[in-house]
Write an enzyme that holds these catalytic residues in place. Structure first.
Site, PDB file in Angstrom:
ATOM      1  N   CYS A  16      44.036  32.002  43.264  1.00 39.22           N
ATOM      2  CA  CYS A  16      45.095  31.244  44.107  1.00 39.22           C
ATOM      3  C   CYS A  16      45.326  31.902  45.498  1.00 39.22           C
ATOM      4  CB  CYS A  16      46.405  31.569  43.315  1.00 39.22           C
ATOM      5  SG  CYS A  16      46.377  30.266  41.888  1.00 39.22           S
TER       6      CYS A  16
HETATM    7  C1  UDX Z   1      48.731  34.674  41.930  1.00 37.81           C
HETATM    8  C2  UDX Z   1      50.217  34.756  41.991  1.00 37.81           C
HETATM    9  O1  UDX Z   1      50.734  36.365  41.545  1.00 37.81           O
HETATM   10  C3  UDX Z   1      50.864  33.911  41.122  1.00 37.81           C
HETATM   11  O2  UDX Z   1      52.320  33.793  41.169  1.00 37.81           O
HETATM   12  C4  UDX Z   1      50.370  32.451  41.695  1.00 37.81           C
HETATM   13  O3  UDX Z   1      50.869  31.345  40.794  1.00 37.81           O
HETATM   14  C5  UDX Z   1      48.822  32.485  41.376  1.00 37.81           C
HETATM   15  O4  UDX Z   1      48.292  33.376  42.295  1.00 37.81           O
HETATM   16  P1  UDX Z   1      46.794  35.541  40.019  1.00 37.81           P
HETATM   17  O5  UDX Z   1      45.865  34.738  40.734  1.00 37.81           O
HETATM   18  O6  UDX Z   1      46.900  35.291  38.494  1.00 37.81           O
HETATM   19  O7  UDX Z   1      48.298  34.913  40.522  1.00 37.81           O
HETATM   20  O8  UDX Z   1      46.643  37.015  40.320  1.00 37.81           O
HETATM   21  P2  UDX Z   1      47.580  38.260  40.774  1.00 37.81           P
HETATM   22  O9  UDX Z   1      47.935  39.067  39.605  1.00 37.81           O
HETATM   23  O10 UDX Z   1      48.817  37.979  41.859  1.00 37.81           O
HETATM   24  O11 UDX Z   1      46.519  39.000  41.526  1.00 37.81           O
HETATM   25  C6  UDX Z   1      45.694  38.523  42.593  1.00 37.81           C
HETATM   26  C7  UDX Z   1      44.688  39.424  43.504  1.00 37.81           C
HETATM   27  O12 UDX Z   1      45.687  40.506  44.297  1.00 37.81           O
HETATM   28  C8  UDX Z   1      43.811  40.185  42.441  1.00 37.81           C
HETATM   29  O13 UDX Z   1      42.497  40.441  43.140  1.00 37.81           O
HETATM   30  C9  UDX Z   1      44.418  41.572  42.452  1.00 37.81           C
HETATM   31  O14 UDX Z   1      43.562  42.765  42.079  1.00 37.81           O
HETATM   32  C10 UDX Z   1      44.995  41.863  43.698  1.00 37.81           C
HETATM   33  N1  UDX Z   1      46.370  42.471  43.928  1.00 37.81           N
HETATM   34  C11 UDX Z   1      47.295  42.451  43.207  1.00 37.81           C
HETATM   35  C12 UDX Z   1      46.017  43.764  44.534  1.00 37.81           C
HETATM   36  O15 UDX Z   1      44.861  44.080  45.284  1.00 37.81           O
HETATM   37  N2  UDX Z   1      47.268  44.657  44.553  1.00 37.81           N
HETATM   38  C13 UDX Z   1      48.071  44.401  44.048  1.00 37.81           C
HETATM   39  O16 UDX Z   1      49.314  44.952  44.261  1.00 37.81           O
HETATM   40  C14 UDX Z   1      48.359  43.422  43.312  1.00 37.81           C
END
Ligand code: UDX
Length: 435
Positions: A267
């Site tokens: 996403c």
């Molecule tokens: C995300 C959104 O959170 C969600 O609301 C939307 O509907 C879809 O996209 P998701 O893809 O499941 O959800 O993953 P998420 O948990 O948000 O993490 C996304 C990426 O960001 C991951 O690669 C994660 O490692 C990274 N991340 C997340 C960080 O590097 N640091 C953080 O603090 C949070």
């Protein structure tokens, strides 16, 4: 009430099963016949905690899954949750949603119950009104607001928390005209989620809300990653303490401040690209979001440059990548930063060894015999010149100096700081910690 959910990925399958537990009769539709037969055997074609239990509980009782879209004909609510994958220029591919819409319109001609079509798929502003609505009205010869309802209803669930977020979302966003159909859906959601705020607005605002939400999350990550890089230049500084402290400021909040190798997944990267592409077509310079992307890419280049400096020359060296999934508890490798890292390492003629508790098969489908797939962490570390921790899987946090002794050179790059508290007898670099 009968409800249809078209497109059984993370969003659609979570929605279909959760609604079936709430005693609605649900028909889950997916054009992929293999997926349907897997689901009929009570198996989920991807890994998502709790979803298999819900599927087992609901299948054949309140939930039917099928490839036959004509089954939607007596449904009151029809959710569309098919993918809108990215194209090379960053824009999204609408072919799947357009094709499903055309099929719904065809069935709509015979429907007598004034159904409501809800668009859950992420689409750029204007799509529901300019692309989806004309197909529905033209093909069905029926009128929106009179014979059927059309509502933009973006989804915010997180992978690995799909069931939890579907049961209890933080918000319900409804975009459409303020007509009887919108009122009906408002009532439906207020009964389903009694304590969840409902924001109702027009289609295009609902569409941009989804992009604004993900853009802000990506901005938070790039912000903390920028601070992490600054911390790396300050002897003894630790980005986690910075995040903890600033996160206590209620105006900032503690979430999404984990520095790392950059954001990945199905996403955030796709949505940021789509909104930048949309903005540029609208003549808007999205300089902040461009910077968010640049910082995200820089995280990976920084990791590569540390390795190059420490292993010079890196050609022919054996390097271990620990963690392939874009985050723990999933086997999803879509747009995972680990895959980008592997590609860059291969470009530099490195011999790549990878490990992941559950995402190996999805990675094998991409790299095949170009890399070595270790069966255990020890197998992955043996004889390696460098190990890079990419995903914060629990089993990597228990690694000790003894495990790293298996390596030829004990060089560890910890992108998630899961070993930062340990006194390790290795050369240790962590994202966001100054040496
Ligand atoms: C995300 C959104 O959170 C969600 O609301 C939307 O509907 C879809 O996209 P998701 O893809 O499941 O959800 O993953 P998420 O948990 O948000 O993490 C996304 C990426 O960001 C991951 O690669 C994660 O490692 C990274 N991340 C997340 C960080 O590097 N640091 C953080 O603090 C949070």
């Amino acid at each position: 009430m009968k409800i249809a959910v078209i497109g059984l990925g993370f969003v659609g399958l979570s929605l279909a099963t959760v609604l079936a537990t709430k005693s609605f009769s649900v028909i889950g539709i997916d054009s992929d016949k293999n997926k349907i037969s897997t689901l009929r055997n009570c198996k989920i074609p991807f890994y998502e905690p709790r979803l298999d239990i819900l599927l087992k509980k609901t299948l054949k009782r309140k939930l039917i899954v099928s490839s036959d879209i004509s089954l939607i004909k007596d449904c009151k609510l029809i959710f569309i949750s098919v993918g809108t994958p990215p194209q090379n220029d960053g824009s999204i591919d609408l072919r799947m949603i357009q094709s499903v819409t055309a099929q719904i319109a065809q069935i709509l001609t015979q429907m007598k119950n004034e159904p409501i079509i809800l668009v859950k798929s992420t689409v750029i502003p204007g799509t529901t009104e300019k692309k989806i609505l004309p197909i529905l009205e033209k093909k069905s010869r029926k009128k929106v607001g009179k014979n059927f309802g059309l509502i933009t209803n973006p989804e915010f669930l997180r992978e690995t928390k799909a069931v939890e977020d579907t049961l209890q979302p933080h918000v319900v966003v409804l975009g459409g005209n303020n007509d009887k159909f919108l009122k009906f859906v408002k009532k439906f959601y207020s009964r389903l989620h009694p304590n969840v705020p409902i924001i109702s607005t027009n289609h295009q605002t609902a569409e941009i809300i989804k992009y604004a939400n993900n853009s802000f999350l990506a901005t938070k990550i790039s912000f903390i990653n920028q601070i992490a890089r600054i911390c790396e230049a300050i002897r003894g500084a630790n980005v986690d303490d910075v995040a903890k402290a600033i996160g206590l400021d209620p105006r900032i909040g503690p979430l999404f401040l984990n520095a790392g190798p950059g954001y990945g997944g199905s996403c955030l990267p796709k949505d940021i690209k789509a909104v930048i592409n949309f903005a540029s077509q609208a003549g808007v310079n999205s300089s902040l979001l461009n910077a968010v992307e640049l910082i995200n890419e820089d995280q990976l280049f920084n990791i590569i440059s540390i390795i190059k400096k420490k292993l010079s020359p890196i050609v022919g060296k054996k390097i271990t990548v620990l963690g392939l999934a874009f985050k723990p508890d999933t086997d999803d490798v879509r747009d995972s930063v680990s895959l980008k890292l592997i590609k860059l390492l291969l470009k530099n003629k490195v011999s790549v060894v990878v490990h992941d508790p559950i995402a190996i098969e999805n990675t094998r489908a991409i790299f095949d015999s170009k890399i070595y797939y270790a069966k255990s962490v020890k197998d992955a570390l043996r004889g390696s010149n460098c190990a890079i921790i990419m995903t914060a899987w629990k089993e990597y946090s228990v690694l000790s100096s003894k495990d790293f002794k298996l390596m030829k050179k004990q060089l560890i790059i910890d992108c998630r700081r899961i070993l930062a508290e340990k006194k390790l007898d290795v050369e240790y670099y962590a994202v966001g910690i100054g040496l």
